[in-house]
Design an enzyme around this catalytic site. Structure first.
Site, PDB file in Angstrom:
ATOM      1  N   GLU A 172       0.529  -1.305  -0.063  1.00 41.47           N
ATOM      2  CA  GLU A 172      -0.013  -0.221   0.086  1.00 41.47           C
ATOM      3  C   GLU A 172       0.852   1.360   0.173  1.00 41.47           C
ATOM      4  OE1 GLU A 172      -2.723  -0.304   3.306  1.00 41.47           O
ATOM      5  OE2 GLU A 172      -3.932  -1.783   2.414  1.00 41.47           O
ATOM      6  N   GLU A 360      -5.573  -8.394   0.950  1.00 40.90           N
ATOM      7  CA  GLU A 360      -6.017  -7.998   2.632  1.00 40.90           C
ATOM      8  C   GLU A 360      -7.653  -7.750   2.356  1.00 40.90           C
ATOM      9  OE1 GLU A 360      -3.879  -4.943   4.729  1.00 40.90           O
ATOM     10  OE2 GLU A 360      -2.047  -5.865   4.125  1.00 40.90           O
TER      11      GLU A 360
HETATM   12  C1  BGC Z   1      -2.526  -2.638   6.005  1.00 37.85           C
HETATM   13  C2  BGC Z   1      -2.604  -3.272   7.336  1.00 37.85           C
HETATM   14  C3  BGC Z   1      -3.708  -2.896   8.306  1.00 37.85           C
HETATM   15  C4  BGC Z   1      -4.845  -3.029   7.744  1.00 37.85           C
HETATM   16  C5  BGC Z   1      -5.798  -2.476   8.637  1.00 37.85           C
HETATM   17  C6  BGC Z   1      -4.024  -2.342   5.707  1.00 37.85           C
HETATM   18  O1  BGC Z   1      -3.991  -0.888   5.411  1.00 37.85           O
HETATM   19  O2  BGC Z   1      -1.883  -3.124   5.198  1.00 37.85           O
HETATM   20  O3  BGC Z   1      -1.063  -3.352   8.029  1.00 37.85           O
HETATM   21  O4  BGC Z   1      -3.157  -3.683   9.684  1.00 37.85           O
HETATM   22  O5  BGC Z   1      -4.958  -2.339   6.542  1.00 37.85           O
HETATM   23  O6  BGC Z   1      -5.910  -1.244   9.123  1.00 37.85           O
END
Ligand code: BGC
Length: 450
Positions: A172, A360
């Site tokens: 990101e 994610e």
């Molecule tokens: C990130 C993680 C973070 C997650 C939740 C993403 O932006 O890659 O490191 O914990 O979101 O906020």
């Protein structure tokens, strides 16, 4: 949002990749042992007032010592792929000098144990924890980062590439440049355009550079990089709000992927980006391009955006979810499953993306431990409703090839500290005890007959 979820992993196709993600700084702890150098997050969290309750990840969830227990737990939950990141300052303590063999040994242990357990490691090179020594020389604002990053990437590719085939270059870039070098709410806490613009350009160059190095060095490597993305909805369908939404979309969703795909920075939709010119050297457009084997997109919510004269450069303002009478997570992010569908669709509109993977997706809610059980129904519903949208995207003919849940165990959630738990596995932060939540048990049975 209860769902009547009926899908099986097979419904997503045989080659669909299932996994969980985490990151070094959020989990490892052991911040100053075995030769590790400090990172910008070690430094930032040591400053008062930066993080919720002044928390830090000096111990975090002690993944450094508990990696075997965690990987075994992962195996017991039928999870076949594990995405984690390497800590640059554990491997090269000052970022650019001597290599720390003890750091390399640690990652060799983790990688080898994953393979022993039949779990495929997916490694992110950079998940925000820049060596502090490099930040002292300007960090991402200094073009010298190209050389530092080249050295680090080459070392990692040569050292681990015989066993690790799946790589991601950056996690990101919009978040670590925006929160870290523009808003100052993440490490290293720098603010303003004079920091943000060079950081953007150097991250864009490193993203492609890292891809080239990994592709060249790792035999049969499958190389990707990741982007945060959120559906942007205008507050009202009027010209000025639509324009504000377009600008927010450009900044949050398009800025880093378009130069990578050879489309240049999207300056026509966000004129302030024209100022990037000050940092662009002849030939940089070509150096920003690289054809990755896959693109990772990370989605949590959508944003509703309204026009505002008072927000400099962009005249667009995000309306907080808590002000919109919608279901929210503990991060005050709206629970809005169609966002993941719409982002898959938006990224599918780019021509030369070979594969698209959700690297994610997840949610933080308050967890209550009762008789050693955590009934995290809201999180479970969140996962199910998002998976339904991913499946719908596939059924509609969109390219989507995998899904990684964020995150395996609860961990250190950056500026929110330990308040926001995203894990499939609960961690008692006072004794490091792991307990699988209902959502984790559900994933275990869902993935059983993969
Ligand atoms: C990130 C993680 C973070 C997650 C939740 C993403 O932006 O890659 O490191 O914990 O979101 O906020």
């Amino acid at each position: 949002m209860p769902t009547n979820f009926k899908l099986k992993p097979q419904d997503f196709g045989e080659n669909f990749v299932w996994g969980v993600s985490n990151a070094a700084y959020q989990t490892e702890g052991a911040y100053n042992v075995n030769g590790k150098g400090l990172s910008i997050w070690d430094d930032f969290t040591s400053q008062k007032g930066k993080i919720h309750n002044n928390e830090h990840a000096n111990v975090a969830v002690d993944f450094f010592n508990k990696y075997k227990e965690d990987i075994l737990l992962m195996k017991s939950m039928n999870i076949p792929n594990f995405r984690f990141s390497l800590s640059w300052s554990r491997i090269i303590p000052d970022g650019n000098g001597e290599v720390n063999q003890q750091g390399i040994d640690f990652y060799n242990r983790v990688i080898n144990f994953c393979l022993e357990c039949n779990i495929t490691p997916w490694v992110t090179l950079y998940h925000w924890d820049l060596p502090l020594a490099l930040e002292k020389q300007g960090g991402w604002t200094n073009r010298a980062i190209l050389g530092w990053f080249e050295k680090y990437t080459t070392l990692c590719a040569n050292t681990f590439g015989d066993r690790v085939k799946h790589w991601m270059v950056l996690n990101e870039p919009m978040v670590f440049t925006g929160a870290g070098y523009f808003l100052g709410v993440h490490a290293p806490g720098k603010k303003g355009l004079k920091n943000f613009l060079p950081a953007i350009h150097h991250a864009t160059l490193c993203q492609a550079l890292g891809g080239r190095i990994l592709k060249k060095t790792v035999k049969n490597g499958i190389i990707g990089t990741t982007f945060s993305c959120s559906q942007i909805t205008p507050y009202k369908n009027t010209r000025k709000h639509n324009l504000a939404a377009k600008k927010a979309d450009t900044l949050l969703n398009r800025l880093f992927i378009e130069p990578l795909l050879g489309m240049d920075y999207p300056t026509e939709s966000l004129p302030v980006l024209k100022r990037l010119k000050a940092y662009i050297k002849p030939g940089d457009d070509k150096l920003s391009e690289f054809e990755f084997d896959f693109i990772g997109i990370q989605n949590y919510t959508r944003e509703v955006v309204k026009h505002s004269y008072f927000v400099p450069y962009i005249q667009a303002k995000i309306i907080k979810a808590s002000k919109r009478q919608v279901e929210t997570t503990l991060m005050d992010w709206e629970v809005y499953p169609p966002s993941i569908y719409n982002m898959i669709k938006q990224f599918n509109q780019y021509k030369n993306i070979k594969k698209l993977i959700i690297t994610e997706n997840g949610a933080a809610f308050t967890d209550v431990v009762k008789n050693e059980n955590i009934e995290d129904t809201k999180r479970l519903n969140y996962f199910k409703s998002h998976l339904e949208q991913v499946h719908k995207a596939q059924q509609d003919g969109l390219n989507i090839d995998g899904y990684f849940a964020w995150t395996f165990t609860d961990n250190f959630e950056w500026a929110e500290g330990y308040k926001a738990r995203f894990g499939l596995v609960h961690v008692n932060f006072s004794n490091q005890k792991r307990t699988i939540k209902s959502s984790g048990k559900w994933f275990k049975s869902f993935l059983e007959n993969l």
